[in-house]
Design an enzyme around this catalytic site. Structure first.
Site, PDB file in Angstrom:
ATOM      1  N   THR A 168       2.464 -13.996 106.545  1.00 39.67           N
ATOM      2  CA  THR A 168       3.899 -14.124 106.828  1.00 39.67           C
ATOM      3  C   THR A 168       4.641 -12.806 106.634  1.00 39.67           C
ATOM      4  OG1 THR A 168       3.686 -16.325 105.916  1.00 39.67           O
ATOM      5  CG2 THR A 168       5.915 -15.521 106.191  1.00 39.67           C
TER       6      THR A 168
ATOM      7  N   ASP B 136       4.105 -17.235  88.443  1.00 36.63           N
ATOM      8  CA  ASP B 136       4.753 -16.335  89.406  1.00 36.63           C
ATOM      9  C   ASP B 136       6.018 -15.712  88.785  1.00 36.63           C
ATOM     10  OD1 ASP B 136       5.229 -15.500  92.361  1.00 36.63           O
ATOM     11  OD2 ASP B 136       7.085 -16.526  91.804  1.00 36.63           O
TER      12      ASP B 136
ATOM     13  N   LYS C 102       6.927 -11.646  87.517  1.00 39.57           N
ATOM     14  CA  LYS C 102       8.145 -10.923  87.894  1.00 39.57           C
ATOM     15  C   LYS C 102       8.940 -10.480  86.667  1.00 39.57           C
ATOM     16  CE  LYS C 102       8.205 -13.510  92.218  1.00 39.57           C
ATOM     17  NZ  LYS C 102       8.658 -14.744  92.870  1.00 39.57           N
TER      18      LYS C 102
ATOM     19  N   LYS D 298       3.110  -9.033  93.238  1.00 40.44           N
ATOM     20  CA  LYS D 298       3.579  -9.095  91.837  1.00 40.44           C
ATOM     21  C   LYS D 298       2.446  -9.322  90.858  1.00 40.44           C
ATOM     22  CE  LYS D 298       4.210 -13.256  93.863  1.00 40.44           C
ATOM     23  NZ  LYS D 298       4.749 -13.702  95.113  1.00 40.44           N
TER      24      LYS D 298
ATOM     25  N   GLU E  82       2.762 -23.135  97.632  1.00 45.16           N
ATOM     26  CA  GLU E  82       1.394 -23.024  98.135  1.00 45.16           C
ATOM     27  C   GLU E  82       0.731 -24.402  98.088  1.00 45.16           C
ATOM     28  OE1 GLU E  82       0.325 -20.106  99.212  1.00 45.16           O
ATOM     29  OE2 GLU E  82       2.209 -19.195  98.617  1.00 45.16           O
TER      30      GLU E  82
HETATM   31  N1  HSE Z   1       6.114 -18.484  95.636  1.00 45.03           N
HETATM   32  C1  HSE Z   1       7.153 -17.562  95.388  1.00 45.03           C
HETATM   33  C2  HSE Z   1       8.462 -18.333  95.193  1.00 45.03           C
HETATM   34  C3  HSE Z   1       7.278 -16.616  96.551  1.00 45.03           C
HETATM   35  O1  HSE Z   1       8.489 -19.552  95.396  1.00 45.03           O
HETATM   36  O2  HSE Z   1       9.454 -17.746  94.800  1.00 45.03           O
HETATM   37  C4  HSE Z   1       7.647 -15.226  96.215  1.00 45.03           C
HETATM   38  O3  HSE Z   1       7.028 -14.712  95.096  1.00 45.03           O
END
Ligand code: HSE
Length: 429
Positions: A14, A202, A206, A106, A191
């Site tokens: 993407t 995730d 960050k 990340k 996902e």
């Molecule tokens: N899976 C991540 C989110 C996408 O939902 O924010 C970007 O890191």
């Protein structure tokens, strides 16, 4: 003065497709702003197929590492993902070959960012990762450049769009977590294995990157205290509304004289705070600096176009000759700071208990709390029509996290408690 820059893209998912589209559609705009003609000379992906963009004039590589080493390119853009394997090999090969690297990865930067930064800075090439944190929000640029004159004491925000979408939809539609998660997967936000999103990993990647940038210390992903959102229920969302809060998954990093605390967990925040009203897949990042005060950036944290926007901004910085230290100060000069764990945390808490509707239950709960010096500010219990277990909702006065956890462990042992207590921290900022 006109110039040109050649780039190669590893990974045509993407974001990769979005980057090609942006360079193709905004060619004149970028040239007008920089005087530089950017040419995509090479691409690499696992399979060759129609992706809805023209790859004319771009050399195809099956092997992304080979491309990083040999392509006719000044910049390698890594959009493969993953903290190890090909993505890491691509970045290392590119740096070894003296090429600049732009990545949206990340996980790679959170886990291997320190060693990659050392390597890139030694080779005098850029290692840029704007797209790795909060998608299209220019938070890295904001912190590394716009806030350069500030000591940052706090950085926090909504860093995962999938979780924010789930929490928003639960509130707006009254549906349960599993149901909304399924929808988020169908819409392509989460996902198919959504664990990185909903288990908070995730967001932890960050916040670890933001903490390093904010406090000038090496990235320390291992020290992030991480809790996800799997146990949230519609009950919590409804009681939060009643109590005047919204529930958000936040990444939070703060520094004080004792060190740095990094954490990801659900927070109840007062409804009137700006961050409480950042909904859907949007992200927001708040920084607190000693001269500037509080700044808030909000925008789309994921998806083709916002992420491409961030990747292209990194490329155009390279065009402008900007080679800033990866984490704000040179990697070889960064000093690790002590980590402050959650046991040191003190705050107010929301607690949800599901109890058998029996005489003496509340008294036993009160004793367990009082034994640990924890006091109740608000207690809500709805009458049950049947003999079914009922929710008991408590808001606790400010207390030490260790004490709250000990009290909840004791409460869990009580016969009348039918499921493990669930706690959400209340944060007013
Ligand atoms: N899976 C991540 C989110 C996408 O939902 O924010 C970007 O890191």
């Amino acid at each position: 003065m006109s110039s040109s820059l050649k780039i190669a893209i590893a990974g045509l998912g993407t974001v990769g497709v979005g980057v090609i589209k942006l360079f193709q559609q905004q060619k004149e705009l970028l040239y007008a702003r920089t005087g530089c003609a950017v040419e995509i000379t090479a691409v690499s992906a696992r399979t060759q197929k129609d992706r809805g963009v023209s790859l004319n004039g771009m050399k195809w590589y099956d092997d992304a590492v080979e491309m990083a080493k040999t392509a006719d390119a000044d910049v390698i853009i890594e959009l493969i993902g993953g903290s190890t394997g090909v993505a890491k090999n691509v970045c290392e090969a590119a740096i070894d070959a003296g090429r600049h690297v732009v990545t949206a990865n990340k996980a790679l930067m959170a886990v291997h960012g320190n060693e990659l930064a050392l390597k890139a800075e030694k080779a005098s090439v850029a290692l840029s990762y704007e797209a790795a944190v909060a998608g299209g929000i220019p938070i890295i640029k904001s912190m590394r450049e716009g806030l350069i004159g500030n000591k940052i004491s706090n950085v926090y925000g909504i860093l995962n769009g999938t979780c924010n979408y789930i929490l928003t939809m639960m509130r707006e539609t009254g549906r349960e977590f599993d149901d909304v998660l399924k929808e988020a997967q169908e819409l392509g936000y989460a996902e198919s294995d959504p664990s990185f999103d909903i288990d908070g990993i995730d967001a932890a990647h960050k916040i670890a990157l933001l903490a390093s940038l904010a406090f000038g210390c090496p990235v320390n992903f291992k020290s992030v205290s991480i809790e996800g959102v799997r146990r949230i229920s519609q009950l919590d969302i409804e009681y939060a509304e009643e109590l005047g809060y919204r529930i958000k998954l936040l990444g939070i990093a703060r520094k004080d004289d004792n060190g740095v605390q990094q954490r990801v967990h659900l927070c109840m925040v007062p409804k009137e705070l700006p961050i409480a009203n950042v909904d859907g897949v949007l992200n927001a990042v708040v920084t607190e600096g000693d001269f500037v005060g509080r700044t808030v950036l909000e925008g789309r944290g994921a998806g083709e176009s916002p992420t491409a926007s961030a990747v292209v901004a990194d490329v155009m910085d390279i065009v402008a000759g900007k080679h800033l230290p990866v984490f704000g100060i040179p990697a070889k000069e960064m000093e690790a700071l002590p980590s402050i764990g959650m046991d040191e945390y003190e705050g107010s808490y929301y607690v949800r208990l599901i109890v058998k509707d029996e005489r003496g239950v509340i008294a036993s709960i009160a004793t367990a709390l009082s034994d640990e010096n924890v006091s109740v500010k608000t207690l809500l219990q709805r009458q049950s029509a049947s003999k079914a277990p009922v929710p008991v909702i408590m808001v606790l006065h400010k207390a030490k996290e260790v004490s709250v956890k000990q009290a909840l462990a004791k409460i869990e042992e009580l016969d009348a408690i039918v499921e493990p207590p669930y706690m959400i921290r209340i944060k007013s900022f």
